[in-house]
Design a protein around this motif. Structure first.
Motif: not given
Length: 563
Positions: A280-302
């Motif tokens: 949960v923690i790492d997913t939220l970190i990844g989503a904040f960076i990838a989705d919020f800061c960069c506009g890229l889906s961490i879900g797609w990447w994973k």
């Protein structure tokens, strides 16, 4: 004495034929049918391990807690060493058979209640196959409906399209010949890849290395390193804001691009649960960076990256290689293969004939603007059923949609549309900021595009294959921040959950492992690595050029076959 009985390979093969996802782990057979749709790593990660001894893949990807949970899916023991079976998903007919199985089940429950007759799926497949081959019709592998835009293959020599059919057949034969040559070359360079005893010995040494990795604490994240990196991220972002404020628009765009390039390294760590180790923690970190800061889906990447790690450089299955008609690093795509990841047939057509010979010239320009393609793939993923079918991780899609909407509101609307003064500045800002991220895209492709794609058989062990398919980039320690851990891809593929700040020590241990086992460790400087990738692109380009020239000669002379 184990309470589980010995299960024969024939019994496991029968269960797999019935659609049961049976995987071997540490000498036990696991039926993961109940876990398939709950797996946070996606269905495909499991489906590619069906029928195989996935002990090492499972152990390096999961925490002790997850490994303990898997014991509940055991139903029997197996005789070791286990002879790996080919997972059904790697069959070109997998999606056809899956759809037929679903229809048969529906008929058995509903429409066929009156007759109460069983349906032989094998016979049904044979009948359908005969009908399709007799009509020359191409059908969708999922729906069974006629394909749109796919070349039909006539069987009559008098048919005006018979020349096109012969052209396709010759191209496929040519691709198969090239594949065989690459396999022969791979076996020549790796003569022990099919030796069971040698590969088992390599596995034992690899598992000992894994224990050493754990004992040395290399799975423990060094948060002080992230503290220093956060300062760098903050300075880059502050420079972007400051330069934007004084209206140095294009210069500020450079620093925004650098911020994107640098911070995505941390998203990569989070995607592998290499920061906190908590999903949960790492997913939220990844989503904040990838989705919020960069506009890229961490879900797609994973979703794609998990599969990439398991089937590295397998043309039909690794989504990171599937870039037709822009690029191909293997002649396999000349056969118009079906992607098991996308359930989509990459048809080799006139566009591929024309574009692939120039791919080495297109490589860097495309890498410069690859971020736009990532935007599209991100939204396609979030709008697809794959983003919904996440079991216990269902909430991640909603988080990503909110973060992605925030990104486009802040970047696309507030910054680009409202703040920047005119269209030339807007276009220039977008181009420059995205162009700076080119280094990241080159780094991503560098480790695999120049490496082999040949399959040397089911005996080749997991570590042997990963080291054969992956390249590391040599650089001094003080330059690690530029590459962000992506220079240690071979080490990372062997131990994907190791935080990147520990990968340099991991590299030392992997070098010792390779010296002991005789495996080759591919590590080159950044310039040399680029040369290897360009050489591979040129090599495949020449294959395609020769094929096209032979086809033209055949059309002019009436001869049959490639020279």
């Amino acid at each position: 004495m184990s309470r589980f009985n010995l299960v024969s390979p024939e019994e496991i093969a029968r269960l797999i034929a019935q659609g049961q996802p049976v995987v071997v782990h540490e000498g036990y057979a696991l039926n993961l049918g109940e876990w398939l749709d709950k797996h946070p790593g996606g269905r495909l990660a499991i489906l590619h391990m069906v029928g195989r001894d996935a002990t090492d893949e499972i152990n390096i990807y999961h925490t002790s807690k997850a490994l303990l949970m898997m014991k509940q899916y055991r139903f029997g023991r197996v005789q070791l060493p286990w002879a790996n079976m080919d997972p059904p998903i790697r069959s070109p007919d997998y999606y056809i058979n899956l759809e037929m199985r679903k229809k048969a089940k529906a008929m058995a429950v509903g429409g066929d209640r009156r007759s109460k007759k069983s349906i032989d799926l094998g016979s049904a497949a044979a009948v359908i196959g005969k009908k399709l081959s007799s009509t020359g019709t191409c059908v969708c592998r999922t729906t069974g409906s006629p394909c749109v835009g796919v070349e039909k293959l006539p069987l009559s020599e008098n048919d005006p399209l018979s020349t096109a059919q012969e052209k396709i057949r010759n191209r496929e034969r040519h691709a198969i010949d090239l594949e065989k040559k690459e396999v022969e070359q791979g076996l020549k360079e790796n003569p022990l890849a099919q030796d069971v005893e040698t590969q088992q010995a390599i596995l034992l040494d690899y598992r000992a290395l894994h224990e050493q990795i754990k004992q040395e604490g290399l799975y423990q994240c060094r948060y002080s390193c992230y503290a220093r990196e956060s300062v760098r991220y903050g300075l880059l972002f502050a420079a972007f804001i400051g330069l934007l404020y004084i209206k140095w628009y294009l210069t500020s765009a450079i620093f925004l691009g650098l911020f994107w390039q640098q911070i995505m390294f941390t998203a990569h760590d989070a995607g592998h649960r290499g920061i906190s180790g908590n999903f949960v923690i790492d997913t939220l970190i990844g989503a904040f960076i990838a989705d919020f800061c960069c506009g890229l889906s961490i879900g797609w990447w994973k979703s794609s990256h998990n599969v990439h790690h398991l089937v590295t450089n397998m043309p039909e299955h690794d989504p990171d290689l599937q870039n037709i008609p822009l690029f191909t690093t293997t002649p396999t795509y000349m056969k118009s293969i079906l992607s098991s990841f996308y359930n989509y047939q990459f048809v080799w057509d006139a566009a591929a004939d024309y574009m692939i010979p120039y791919q080495k010239y297109a490589y860097y320009p495309v890498m410069a603007f690859a971020r736009f393609n990532l935007y599209m793939l991100s939204w396609m993923h979030l709008c697809s059923p794959r983003a919904v079918q996440l079991g216990a991780a269902w909430w991640t899609r909603h988080v990503e949609l909110v973060f992605m909407a925030c990104y486009w509101y802040l970047f696309g609307y507030q910054l680009i549309w409202l703040y920047l003064p005119n269209w030339p500045v807007r276009v220039g800002f977008v181009i420059v900021s995205h162009l700076v991220t080119m280094l990241l895209h080159v780094q991503i492709t560098l480790s695999h595009w120049g490496m082999p794609t040949s399959d040397l058989g089911p005996v080749e062990s997991f570590p042997a294959r990963q080291l054969r398919m992956t390249m590391d980039v040599q650089c001094p320690a003080w330059l690690d921040w530029v590459h962000g851990g992506l220079q240690f891809q071979a080490v990372h593929h062997l131990f994907p959950r190791v935080p990147r700040h520990n990968l340099r020590r991991g590299q030392e241990l992997v070098r010792e492992f390779c010296e002991k086992t005789g495996l080759r460790y591919h590590c080159y400087g950044f310039q040399k690595g680029n040369q290897i990738v360009m050489s591979r692109l040129e090599e495949v380009s020449q294959m395609v050029t020769m094929m096209v020239e032979c086809q033209k000669s055949m059309a002019e002379t009436g001869e049959s076959g490639l020279h």
